[in-house]
Each structure stands twice: as C-alpha cells, then as structure tokens.
Design an enzyme around this catalytic site. Structure first.
Site, short mmCIF file in Angstrom:
data_model
loop_
_atom_site.label_atom_id
_atom_site.label_comp_id
_atom_site.label_asym_id
_atom_site.label_seq_id
_atom_site.Cartn_x
_atom_site.Cartn_y
_atom_site.Cartn_z
N CYS A 114 0.81 -1.22 0.00
CA CYS A 114 0.00 0.00 0.00
C CYS A 114 0.85 1.28 0.00
O CYS A 114 0.36 2.35 -0.34
CB CYS A 114 -0.94 0.01 1.19
SG CYS A 114 -2.19 -1.27 1.07
N HIS A 251 -3.13 7.55 1.93
CA HIS A 251 -3.55 6.22 1.48
C HIS A 251 -4.95 5.96 2.03
O HIS A 251 -5.23 6.22 3.20
CB HIS A 251 -2.55 5.18 1.99
CG HIS A 251 -3.02 3.77 1.77
ND1 HIS A 251 -3.52 3.35 0.56
CD2 HIS A 251 -3.09 2.70 2.61
CE1 HIS A 251 -3.87 2.08 0.65
NE2 HIS A 251 -3.61 1.66 1.88
N ASN A 281 -10.01 0.14 -0.26
CA ASN A 281 -8.54 0.21 -0.23
C ASN A 281 -8.01 -0.37 -1.54
O ASN A 281 -8.09 -1.58 -1.76
CB ASN A 281 -8.03 -0.57 0.98
CG ASN A 281 -6.52 -0.55 1.10
OD1 ASN A 281 -5.81 -0.15 0.18
ND2 ASN A 281 -6.02 -1.00 2.24
#
Ligand code: ACO
Length: 324
Positions: A114, A251, A281
């Site tokens: 990520c 993020h 996500n």
C-alpha cells in the site's frame, strides 16, 4: 537553480463493476453498518474477468498524459507501483509501455504494497533530480480482488481494484520551500512486522499467488502512529510545518485511520481528500486515484502544499511533500 519534479498531469481508471457493501451481506456474516462505521467504505470497484493490472494502469496513464497535454514520445520512463502484477515477470510496467506504443525509455515495477506509490514517486523524483530522466509516468495499479480470501470478513470487505497515474516533469526551482514540485520524501520499512500483513503464497514458496492475511487491529495501531510521524519528518525536511499544509492526500485504507492521522497533524478534515467510501482500499493505486479525483474536481490550486502518506505490508511506510 534546483531541479524539482513537478506533477504535470493526473489520471485514473476504475473498473465498471461497482460492488456495494450489501453484496457482502448476502455472502458473509457482516453488515453494511459494520463496514461503514469501522472503515468508511461504502462501495468498491472490481476488475472484470480478464482485466489485469496493466490494462487498468494503461488507461490511467493515457488519462494522465492527456491531462498533461503530452504524448508517449515525451516520456522517458515508467515506474509502476503494484503488488498484483499480471505475471511474475516481465514487469507489468513494460506492458503499459508497450500499450502506449513506446519502444524507448525504461519501465519497471516497484513493490511496497500500500506504500508503493509513495515509494515509486520518491524513486522517480530521485531519477529526475539525478538527471536520468526528464519526464516519468508514475502509476499505481492493483487488482487486489484476485488475492482475497472471500471467506475472511476481516479483509475481503476492505479492498478494491483501480489505477491512478501522474506525469512527473523536471522543472527548475530556486531550491526553497516555495518551489513547485516534490520538496521532500521520507521512506521506511521494518521487516519484523511481516506477519501482520502478508500474502500466504508466492513464486519462491508455494508457487501460487496466495491470499491476503492481515491482523487488522495491530496494523491499525502502527498506521496511526507511523503515518503522522512520517508526515512530520518529510515536512521538517521540506522546511514546512503542518500549519502550512493545504491538502493531506493519504492512502485510503480506513476513514478512521485517516481521521486520527489528520488529528495528530492538527489538520481539519476539509483539508483531507477522502475517496475510501467509493473505492475501498486500492493499495498502491489509492493515492494517485485520490490525487486524480481531487484534481479533476478542481480542488487543488497552483502553489498548494500537499502531503501524501501511506503504510502497507512489510511494514513499509512513508510520505512525500510536494507543492502543486
Ligand atoms: N463484519 C463484521 N464484523 C467483523 C468484520 C466484518 N467485515 N470484520 C471483522 N469483524 C469483527 C471481528 O471478528 C471482531 O469480532 P470479535 O470482537 O467478536 O472477535 C470485531 O469485528 C473487531 O475486530 P477488529 O479487527 O478488532 O476490528 P477493527 O475495529 O480493528 O477494524 C479493520 C478492522 C477495519 C480491518 C481495521 O483494523 C483496519 O482498518 N486496519 C488497518 C488496515 C490497514 O490500514 N492496512 C494497511 C494497508 S493494507 C496493505 O498494505 C495491503
């Protein structure tokens, strides 16, 4: 005179298929209410069968080039952040390069889960400032729907597919914090935390792609602590304070992590770009997606200070401070 890497254009692509939280209610012991209140996620996109990371990355790259008013010939290289490449090799970036009709320049993948886009952005910035390239396409593209355990309600409700891209261009600044472009970066990894967030397969172990495993509550705690810290470190390096930040583009893993990080930085939520509700996500794609969505809404003004930060498997985490 100081060379700075300025964002010339942004673009994104989201697959057509939108999956609402209610889809999971029909399959698992979960609820729309739990997912919304614990994560802020309302829906996510899933790639179609046969649609791969490079297909989505290519569309995002074309959109970013269009926005920048540039052609593939104007680009010196491609850095793709992904943990879900089309194949073990070659790098999916080379497939995007081919899709753009480029036979020149370099193309390679960066893998920091990520945090991948932050790492790729810092990497491309270093290449531009080092004189190895003038314009670099930096892309984040992921198909996490391919590595989900659909029986694990603690992970499969969280992730989505998509891609985002930026065109970075070397431009001359005067070496002060008033310059446009990337002003500072901070990158970190600590492999002792592997078991908190990993995929239980791979080419060198099981010979399979594997499925994502996460101890969410432990990752959550690391996220809140490490994200605010890395943002402060990068701001310090840039010679700026949190009070000078116009936008936090974090993020997009969990709205609660984002809110807690913004609070630690003393930033009101109207300075935070939030797309997690609509995208879930999307790992390395989430920051360039959020940048592109906010840019297309005309939210950034030239001269705005933007902080991006992310944490992911590794653990790996970091931030980039730039002036729009
Ligand atoms: N629906 C209903 N209940 C659920 C669900 C679900 N989808 N998922 C978990 N639960 C339950 C758990 O089983 C647990 O039940 P129990 O108390 O009976 O055991 C309860 O909810 C609480 O579980 P926690 O894991 O403690 O819940 P938490 O509030 O921490 O939320 C979450 C879980 C959303 C995963 C959160 O921890 C999180 O966002 N973590 C960080 C994720 C992240 O940022 N990852 C990094 C990037 S990802 C990457 O790099 C690939």
């Amino acid at each position: 005179m100081t060379l700075r890497s300025v964002i010339r254009g942004t673009g994104h692509y989201l697959p057509e298929r939108v999956v609402e939280n209610s889809w999971f209610e029909e399959r698992l012991d979960t609820s729309d209410e739990w997912i919304r209140t614990r994560t802020g996620i309302e829906r996510r996109h899933f790639a179609a069968e046969g649609q791969a990371t490079s297909d989505m990355g290519l569309r995002a790259a074309r959109a970013a080039l269009d926005k920048a008013g540039l052609k593939p010939d104007d680009i010196d290289g491609i850095v793709l952040a992904t943990s879900t490449p089309d194949f073990t090799f070659p790098a999916s970036a080379t497939m995007i390069q081919h899709g753009l009709g480029m036979t020149h320049g370099f193309a390679y993948d960066v893998q920091a889960v990520c945090a991948g886009f932050v790492f790729a952005l810092a990497n491309a910035d270093a290449m531009i400032r080092g004189g190895m390239a003038r314009r670099v396409l930096v892309i984040g593209s992921e198909t996490f729907s391919r590595i989900m355990d659909w029986s694990d309600r603690g992970t499969c409700v969280l992730f989505g597919d998509g891609a985002g891209a930026v065109v970075l261009e070397g431009q001359n600044g005067d070496g002060t914090a008033g310059d446009r472009g990337i002003l500072a970066s901070d990158l970190n990894s600590d492999g002792q935390y592997r078991d908190l967030l990993y995929v239980d397969g791979g080419v060198g172990t099981t010979g399979t792609a594997g499925q994502l495993r996460m101890q969410g509550n432990l990752v959550f705690r690391h996220a809140v602590e490490k994200l605010a810290k890395t943002a402060h470190v990068a701001l310090d390096k840039a010679g700026l304070t949190p009070a000078q930040v116009d936008w936090l583009v974090p993020h997009q893993a969990n709205a609660r992590i984002i809110t807690a990080t913004a609070q630690k930085m003393g930033l009101p939520m109207d300075k935070v770009v939030l797309t997690v509700a609509d995208h879930g996500n999307t790992s390395a794609a989430s920051i360039p997606l959020a940048l592109s969505v906010a840019d297309s809404q005309g939210r950034f003004r030239e001269g705005d200070v933007i902080v991006t930060e992310a944490i992911g498997g590794g653990l790996s985490w970091g931030s980039v401070v730039l002036r729009w």
